[in-house]
Design a protein around this motif. Sequence first.
Motif, PDB file in Angstrom:
ATOM      1  N   ARG A 134      42.862  50.137  36.063  1.00  0.00           N
ATOM      2  CA  ARG A 134      42.854  49.152  34.978  1.00  0.00           C
ATOM      3  C   ARG A 134      43.290  47.778  35.477  1.00  0.00           C
ATOM      4  N   LEU A 135      44.382  47.765  36.263  1.00  0.00           N
ATOM      5  CA  LEU A 135      44.878  46.495  36.783  1.00  0.00           C
ATOM      6  C   LEU A 135      43.865  45.844  37.712  1.00  0.00           C
ATOM      7  N   ALA A 136      43.193  46.670  38.516  1.00  0.00           N
ATOM      8  CA  ALA A 136      42.183  46.136  39.429  1.00  0.00           C
ATOM      9  C   ALA A 136      41.025  45.522  38.651  1.00  0.00           C
ATOM     10  N   ALA A 137      40.599  46.200  37.561  1.00  0.00           N
ATOM     11  CA  ALA A 137      39.499  45.675  36.750  1.00  0.00           C
ATOM     12  C   ALA A 137      39.896  44.367  36.087  1.00  0.00           C
ATOM     13  N   GLU A 138      41.140  44.295  35.582  1.00  0.00           N
ATOM     14  CA  GLU A 138      41.596  43.059  34.957  1.00  0.00           C
ATOM     15  C   GLU A 138      41.680  41.929  35.975  1.00  0.00           C
ATOM     16  N   ALA A 139      42.156  42.250  37.178  1.00  0.00           N
ATOM     17  CA  ALA A 139      42.251  41.224  38.222  1.00  0.00           C
ATOM     18  C   ALA A 139      40.872  40.710  38.598  1.00  0.00           C
ATOM     19  N   LEU A 140      39.883  41.637  38.695  1.00  0.00           N
ATOM     20  CA  LEU A 140      38.524  41.229  39.024  1.00  0.00           C
ATOM     21  C   LEU A 140      37.942  40.334  37.925  1.00  0.00           C
TER      22      LEU A 140
END
Length: 344
Positions: A252-258
Amino acid sequence: MTGSSWRSATPPRRSPGGSMPDKSHIELERQIDSITVGVRHRKDPGELTALMKSIEEVGLLQPVTVTPDGVLICGWRRLEALRQLGRRTLSVWVRAGISDQLSHLLAQQDENEQRKPLSPVETARLYAEIKILEKEDAQRRMAATQFGGAGRDGEASGSGDSPEPCGDSRTRAAQLATGGNSYQRLEQVNRIQAITEDETLTESVREFASNMLSEIEDGAPVSPAYKRVKAAVELASKPPPPTSDEQDEVTRLAAEALKRVQEEENAKRLRALRNKAKRAPRHHSPRSFTLMWSELEGWTELYDVDELAGALKDDEWARFERVVTETIDLRDRLRDARTAAASA
Protein backbone atom coordinates in the motif's frame (compact mmCIF):
# COMPACT_ATOMS: atom_id res chain seq x y z
CA MET A 1 69.87 -21.35 30.93
CA THR A 2 72.91 -21.98 28.73
CA GLY A 3 74.67 -18.89 27.42
CA SER A 4 72.64 -16.50 29.56
CA SER A 5 72.78 -14.75 32.89
CA TRP A 6 69.96 -13.29 34.93
CA ARG A 7 69.67 -9.54 34.61
CA SER A 8 66.22 -8.88 36.01
CA ALA A 9 63.03 -10.77 36.41
CA THR A 10 59.83 -8.92 35.60
CA PRO A 11 56.28 -10.03 36.24
CA PRO A 12 53.78 -9.84 33.39
CA ARG A 13 52.91 -6.22 32.64
CA ARG A 14 50.67 -4.34 30.25
CA SER A 15 52.17 -3.68 26.84
CA PRO A 16 52.33 -0.19 25.35
CA GLY A 17 49.03 1.02 24.00
CA GLY A 18 46.98 -0.84 26.59
CA SER A 19 47.18 -4.24 24.88
CA MET A 20 46.97 -7.53 26.72
CA PRO A 21 49.86 -8.34 29.12
CA ASP A 22 52.90 -10.22 27.81
CA LYS A 23 52.79 -13.89 28.67
CA SER A 24 55.42 -14.89 31.23
CA HIS A 25 58.39 -12.95 29.95
CA ILE A 26 61.64 -12.21 31.76
CA GLU A 27 64.47 -9.93 30.76
CA LEU A 28 68.05 -11.18 30.93
CA GLU A 29 71.51 -10.89 29.41
CA ARG A 30 72.49 -13.56 26.89
CA GLN A 31 75.49 -14.36 24.71
CA ILE A 32 74.85 -13.55 21.06
CA ASP A 33 76.36 -16.82 19.84
CA SER A 34 73.98 -18.80 22.03
CA ILE A 35 70.90 -17.46 20.22
CA THR A 36 69.53 -19.74 17.52
CA VAL A 37 68.52 -17.96 14.33
CA GLY A 38 66.50 -20.35 12.23
CA VAL A 39 65.62 -20.12 8.58
CA ARG A 40 64.73 -16.53 7.73
CA HIS A 41 62.90 -16.10 4.44
CA ARG A 42 64.24 -12.57 4.45
CA LYS A 43 67.94 -13.07 3.72
CA ASP A 44 69.12 -9.43 3.75
CA PRO A 45 68.73 -7.42 6.98
CA GLY A 46 68.99 -4.19 4.99
CA GLU A 47 71.05 -1.09 5.76
CA LEU A 48 72.23 -1.28 9.39
CA THR A 49 74.45 1.82 9.61
CA ALA A 50 71.87 4.09 11.25
CA LEU A 51 70.78 1.31 13.59
CA MET A 52 74.39 0.57 14.63
CA LYS A 53 75.01 4.29 15.26
CA SER A 54 71.89 4.50 17.38
CA ILE A 55 72.93 1.50 19.48
CA GLU A 56 76.40 2.96 20.02
CA GLU A 57 74.95 6.28 21.17
CA VAL A 58 72.12 5.20 23.48
CA GLY A 59 72.43 1.43 23.71
CA LEU A 60 69.86 -1.23 23.00
CA LEU A 61 66.86 0.01 24.95
CA GLN A 62 64.50 -2.49 23.33
CA PRO A 63 65.70 -6.10 23.76
CA VAL A 64 65.17 -8.76 21.12
CA THR A 65 62.67 -11.52 21.91
CA VAL A 66 63.60 -15.21 22.19
CA THR A 67 61.94 -18.44 23.27
CA PRO A 68 62.97 -20.14 26.55
CA ASP A 69 65.26 -22.36 24.43
CA GLY A 70 67.05 -19.32 22.99
CA VAL A 71 65.41 -19.32 19.57
CA LEU A 72 65.03 -15.84 18.07
CA ILE A 73 61.43 -14.65 17.66
CA CYS A 74 61.72 -10.90 16.91
CA GLY A 75 64.65 -8.52 16.45
CA TRP A 76 66.83 -10.11 13.79
CA ARG A 77 68.11 -6.73 12.54
CA ARG A 78 68.98 -5.66 16.10
CA LEU A 79 70.84 -8.93 16.59
CA GLU A 80 72.77 -8.53 13.32
CA ALA A 81 73.65 -4.91 14.16
CA LEU A 82 75.08 -5.95 17.53
CA ARG A 83 77.00 -8.78 15.90
CA GLN A 84 78.56 -6.37 13.38
CA LEU A 85 79.48 -4.03 16.26
CA GLY A 86 81.48 -6.87 17.78
CA ARG A 87 79.26 -7.26 20.86
CA ARG A 88 79.31 -10.59 22.66
CA THR A 89 76.15 -10.23 24.73
CA LEU A 90 72.80 -8.51 24.46
CA SER A 91 69.63 -7.98 26.42
CA VAL A 92 66.78 -10.34 25.52
CA TRP A 93 63.19 -10.86 26.50
CA VAL A 94 62.34 -14.52 27.01
CA ARG A 95 58.82 -15.09 25.77
CA ALA A 96 57.01 -18.20 26.96
CA GLY A 97 53.60 -19.38 25.88
CA ILE A 98 54.20 -19.81 22.14
CA SER A 99 53.03 -22.98 20.40
CA ASP A 100 55.23 -25.97 19.64
CA GLN A 101 54.56 -25.46 15.92
CA LEU A 102 55.91 -21.93 16.06
CA SER A 103 58.94 -22.99 18.10
CA HIS A 104 59.69 -25.66 15.50
CA LEU A 105 59.31 -23.23 12.61
CA LEU A 106 61.56 -20.60 14.20
CA ALA A 107 64.26 -23.15 15.05
CA GLN A 108 64.55 -24.75 11.61
CA GLN A 109 68.14 -24.65 10.37
CA ASP A 110 67.71 -26.36 7.01
CA GLU A 111 65.19 -25.07 4.51
CA ASN A 112 65.10 -28.54 2.99
CA GLU A 113 64.46 -30.22 6.33
CA GLN A 114 61.88 -32.95 5.88
CA ARG A 115 58.74 -32.27 7.88
CA LYS A 116 55.03 -32.80 7.52
CA PRO A 117 53.55 -29.81 5.65
CA LEU A 118 51.13 -27.72 7.65
CA SER A 119 47.49 -27.68 6.59
CA PRO A 120 45.97 -24.37 5.44
CA VAL A 121 44.19 -23.93 8.77
CA GLU A 122 47.36 -24.74 10.75
CA THR A 123 49.33 -22.28 8.62
CA ALA A 124 46.74 -19.55 9.19
CA ARG A 125 46.76 -20.22 12.95
CA LEU A 126 50.57 -20.02 12.96
CA TYR A 127 50.42 -16.78 10.96
CA ALA A 128 48.02 -15.26 13.52
CA GLU A 129 50.36 -16.21 16.37
CA ILE A 130 53.40 -14.68 14.68
CA LYS A 131 51.42 -11.54 13.87
CA ILE A 132 50.57 -11.06 17.55
CA LEU A 133 54.24 -11.44 18.55
CA GLU A 134 55.36 -9.03 15.83
CA LYS A 135 52.78 -6.45 16.95
CA GLU A 136 53.90 -6.76 20.57
CA ASP A 137 57.51 -6.24 19.56
CA ALA A 138 56.61 -3.23 17.39
CA GLN A 139 54.59 -1.69 20.25
CA ARG A 140 57.49 -2.08 22.68
CA ARG A 141 59.89 -0.50 20.19
CA MET A 142 57.50 2.39 19.58
CA ALA A 143 57.15 3.01 23.32
CA ALA A 144 60.92 2.89 23.81
CA THR A 145 61.36 5.37 20.96
CA GLN A 146 58.83 7.76 22.46
CA PHE A 147 60.32 7.72 25.96
CA GLY A 148 63.97 7.13 25.13
CA GLY A 149 64.57 10.22 23.00
CA ALA A 150 66.07 10.48 19.57
CA GLY A 151 69.59 10.14 18.34
CA ARG A 152 71.51 12.46 16.05
CA ASP A 153 70.37 13.27 12.55
CA GLY A 154 66.79 12.64 13.61
CA GLU A 155 67.23 8.86 13.87
CA ALA A 156 64.89 7.15 16.30
CA SER A 157 67.20 5.69 18.92
CA GLY A 158 65.14 4.89 21.96
CA SER A 159 64.42 1.38 20.75
CA GLY A 160 67.85 0.82 19.32
CA ASP A 161 66.13 -0.05 16.05
CA SER A 162 65.18 1.70 12.84
CA PRO A 163 61.90 1.18 11.01
CA GLU A 164 61.57 -2.29 9.56
CA PRO A 165 61.99 -2.18 5.77
CA CYS A 166 59.99 -5.34 5.14
CA GLY A 167 56.45 -4.09 5.79
CA ASP A 168 53.90 -4.45 8.55
CA SER A 169 53.31 -7.32 10.97
CA ARG A 170 51.04 -9.14 8.52
CA THR A 171 53.73 -9.25 5.84
CA ARG A 172 56.43 -10.36 8.29
CA ALA A 173 54.14 -13.01 9.75
CA ALA A 174 53.31 -14.29 6.26
CA GLN A 175 57.02 -14.45 5.40
CA LEU A 176 57.77 -16.63 8.40
CA ALA A 177 54.68 -18.81 8.07
CA THR A 178 54.70 -19.38 4.30
CA GLY A 179 57.86 -17.90 2.82
CA GLY A 180 55.84 -15.37 0.81
CA ASN A 181 54.49 -11.88 1.39
CA SER A 182 50.82 -12.60 0.68
CA TYR A 183 48.61 -12.71 3.75
CA GLN A 184 45.12 -12.27 2.29
CA ARG A 185 44.22 -15.98 2.23
CA LEU A 186 45.63 -16.46 5.72
CA GLU A 187 43.47 -13.60 6.99
CA GLN A 188 40.44 -15.11 5.26
CA VAL A 189 41.00 -18.54 6.83
CA ASN A 190 41.31 -16.97 10.28
CA ARG A 191 38.16 -14.95 9.69
CA ILE A 192 36.26 -18.15 8.84
CA GLN A 193 37.72 -19.77 11.98
CA ALA A 194 36.53 -16.81 14.06
CA ILE A 195 33.02 -17.15 12.64
CA THR A 196 32.88 -20.81 13.73
CA GLU A 197 33.46 -19.62 17.30
CA ASP A 198 31.23 -16.52 17.24
CA GLU A 199 28.31 -17.29 19.55
CA THR A 200 26.45 -14.17 18.44
CA LEU A 201 25.80 -15.95 15.14
CA THR A 202 23.29 -18.73 14.61
CA GLU A 203 24.35 -22.34 14.91
CA SER A 204 23.64 -22.95 11.22
CA VAL A 205 26.03 -20.16 10.19
CA ARG A 206 28.77 -21.44 12.50
CA GLU A 207 28.28 -24.97 11.19
CA PHE A 208 28.43 -23.73 7.60
CA ALA A 209 31.71 -21.92 8.35
CA SER A 210 33.07 -25.10 9.94
CA ASN A 211 32.16 -27.08 6.81
CA MET A 212 33.97 -24.53 4.66
CA LEU A 213 37.09 -24.93 6.83
CA SER A 214 36.92 -28.69 6.30
CA GLU A 215 36.73 -28.17 2.54
CA ILE A 216 39.76 -25.88 2.68
CA GLU A 217 41.64 -28.55 4.63
CA ASP A 218 40.78 -31.00 1.84
CA GLY A 219 42.31 -28.69 -0.77
CA ALA A 220 39.44 -26.40 -1.77
CA PRO A 221 40.44 -22.81 -2.71
CA VAL A 222 40.17 -20.30 0.12
CA SER A 223 38.69 -17.25 -1.58
CA PRO A 224 35.41 -18.84 -2.83
CA ALA A 225 34.86 -20.47 0.57
CA TYR A 226 35.44 -17.16 2.33
CA LYS A 227 32.99 -15.36 0.03
CA ARG A 228 30.31 -18.00 0.70
CA VAL A 229 30.78 -17.73 4.47
CA LYS A 230 30.71 -13.93 4.29
CA ALA A 231 27.47 -14.08 2.29
CA ALA A 232 25.95 -16.48 4.83
CA VAL A 233 26.79 -14.08 7.67
CA GLU A 234 25.29 -11.14 5.78
CA LEU A 235 22.10 -13.06 5.01
CA ALA A 236 21.76 -14.16 8.63
CA SER A 237 22.09 -10.55 9.79
CA LYS A 238 19.18 -9.35 7.64
CA PRO A 239 15.81 -8.85 9.35
CA PRO A 240 13.20 -11.62 8.94
CA PRO A 241 10.80 -11.35 5.98
CA PRO A 242 7.62 -9.35 6.67
CA THR A 243 4.36 -11.04 7.65
CA SER A 244 1.37 -11.05 5.31
CA ASP A 245 -0.11 -7.98 7.00
CA GLU A 246 3.23 -6.19 6.91
CA GLN A 247 3.63 -7.08 3.24
CA ASP A 248 0.17 -5.66 2.46
CA GLU A 249 1.10 -2.46 4.28
CA VAL A 250 4.37 -2.25 2.35
CA THR A 251 2.48 -2.74 -0.92
CA ARG A 252 0.00 0.00 0.00
CA LEU A 253 2.76 2.42 0.95
CA ALA A 254 4.64 1.65 -2.26
CA ALA A 255 1.51 2.30 -4.35
CA GLU A 256 0.89 5.60 -2.56
CA ALA A 257 4.51 6.64 -3.04
CA LEU A 258 4.31 5.80 -6.76
CA LYS A 259 1.07 7.79 -7.09
CA ARG A 260 2.67 10.82 -5.41
CA VAL A 261 5.67 10.62 -7.71
CA GLN A 262 3.45 10.41 -10.78
CA GLU A 263 1.35 13.37 -9.61
CA GLU A 264 4.49 15.40 -9.00
CA GLU A 265 5.83 14.47 -12.43
CA ASN A 266 2.55 15.45 -14.10
CA ALA A 267 2.44 18.75 -12.23
CA LYS A 268 6.05 19.41 -13.20
CA ARG A 269 5.31 18.63 -16.85
CA LEU A 270 2.24 20.89 -16.79
CA ARG A 271 4.24 23.77 -15.32
CA ALA A 272 6.87 23.28 -17.99
CA LEU A 273 4.21 23.44 -20.72
CA ARG A 274 2.71 26.59 -19.24
CA ASN A 275 6.11 28.24 -18.99
CA LYS A 276 6.82 27.22 -22.54
CA ALA A 277 3.53 28.75 -23.69
CA LYS A 278 4.39 32.01 -21.95
CA ARG A 279 7.70 32.26 -23.74
CA ALA A 280 7.81 33.68 -27.23
CA PRO A 281 7.74 30.66 -29.57
CA ARG A 282 10.66 30.04 -31.86
CA HIS A 283 8.89 28.84 -35.00
CA HIS A 284 10.45 26.68 -37.67
CA SER A 285 10.16 27.66 -41.31
CA PRO A 286 7.27 26.58 -43.60
CA ARG A 287 9.79 24.55 -45.60
CA SER A 288 10.71 22.60 -42.48
CA PHE A 289 6.99 21.89 -41.97
CA THR A 290 6.59 20.71 -45.56
CA LEU A 291 9.64 18.43 -45.40
CA MET A 292 8.56 16.88 -42.11
CA TRP A 293 5.11 15.97 -43.35
CA SER A 294 6.51 14.74 -46.65
CA GLU A 295 8.65 12.28 -44.70
CA LEU A 296 5.70 11.24 -42.50
CA GLU A 297 3.39 10.56 -45.39
CA GLY A 298 2.25 6.94 -45.22
CA TRP A 299 3.85 6.31 -41.81
CA THR A 300 0.67 4.77 -40.34
CA GLU A 301 1.10 1.76 -42.63
CA LEU A 302 4.52 0.95 -41.18
CA TYR A 303 3.28 -0.50 -37.88
CA ASP A 304 1.16 -3.44 -36.77
CA VAL A 305 -1.63 -2.21 -34.51
CA ASP A 306 -1.89 -5.44 -32.48
CA GLU A 307 1.85 -5.49 -31.91
CA LEU A 308 1.84 -1.86 -30.82
CA ALA A 309 -1.08 -2.45 -28.47
CA GLY A 310 0.88 -5.09 -26.59
CA ALA A 311 4.18 -3.26 -26.61
CA LEU A 312 3.35 0.35 -25.69
CA LYS A 313 3.60 1.31 -22.02
CA ASP A 314 1.08 3.65 -20.43
CA ASP A 315 3.37 6.68 -20.51
CA GLU A 316 4.29 5.98 -24.14
CA TRP A 317 0.60 5.76 -25.13
CA ALA A 318 -0.14 8.97 -23.22
CA ARG A 319 2.61 10.75 -25.11
CA PHE A 320 1.26 9.48 -28.46
CA GLU A 321 -2.26 10.69 -27.67
CA ARG A 322 -0.91 14.05 -26.55
CA VAL A 323 1.03 14.53 -29.79
CA VAL A 324 -1.98 13.48 -31.89
CA THR A 325 -4.22 15.93 -30.02
CA GLU A 326 -1.69 18.70 -30.54
CA THR A 327 -1.49 17.78 -34.24
CA ILE A 328 -5.27 17.88 -34.69
CA ASP A 329 -5.43 21.23 -32.89
CA LEU A 330 -2.73 22.59 -35.21
CA ARG A 331 -4.62 21.25 -38.24
CA ASP A 332 -7.85 23.00 -37.18
CA ARG A 333 -6.13 26.31 -36.50
CA LEU A 334 -4.16 26.07 -39.73
CA ARG A 335 -7.35 25.32 -41.73
CA ASP A 336 -9.09 28.32 -40.17
CA ALA A 337 -6.11 30.53 -40.97
CA ARG A 338 -6.03 29.34 -44.60
CA THR A 339 -9.77 29.95 -44.98
CA ALA A 340 -9.46 33.41 -43.53
CA ALA A 341 -6.52 34.18 -45.84
CA ALA A 342 -8.47 32.96 -48.89
CA SER A 343 -11.49 35.09 -47.94
CA ALA A 344 -9.33 38.17 -47.64
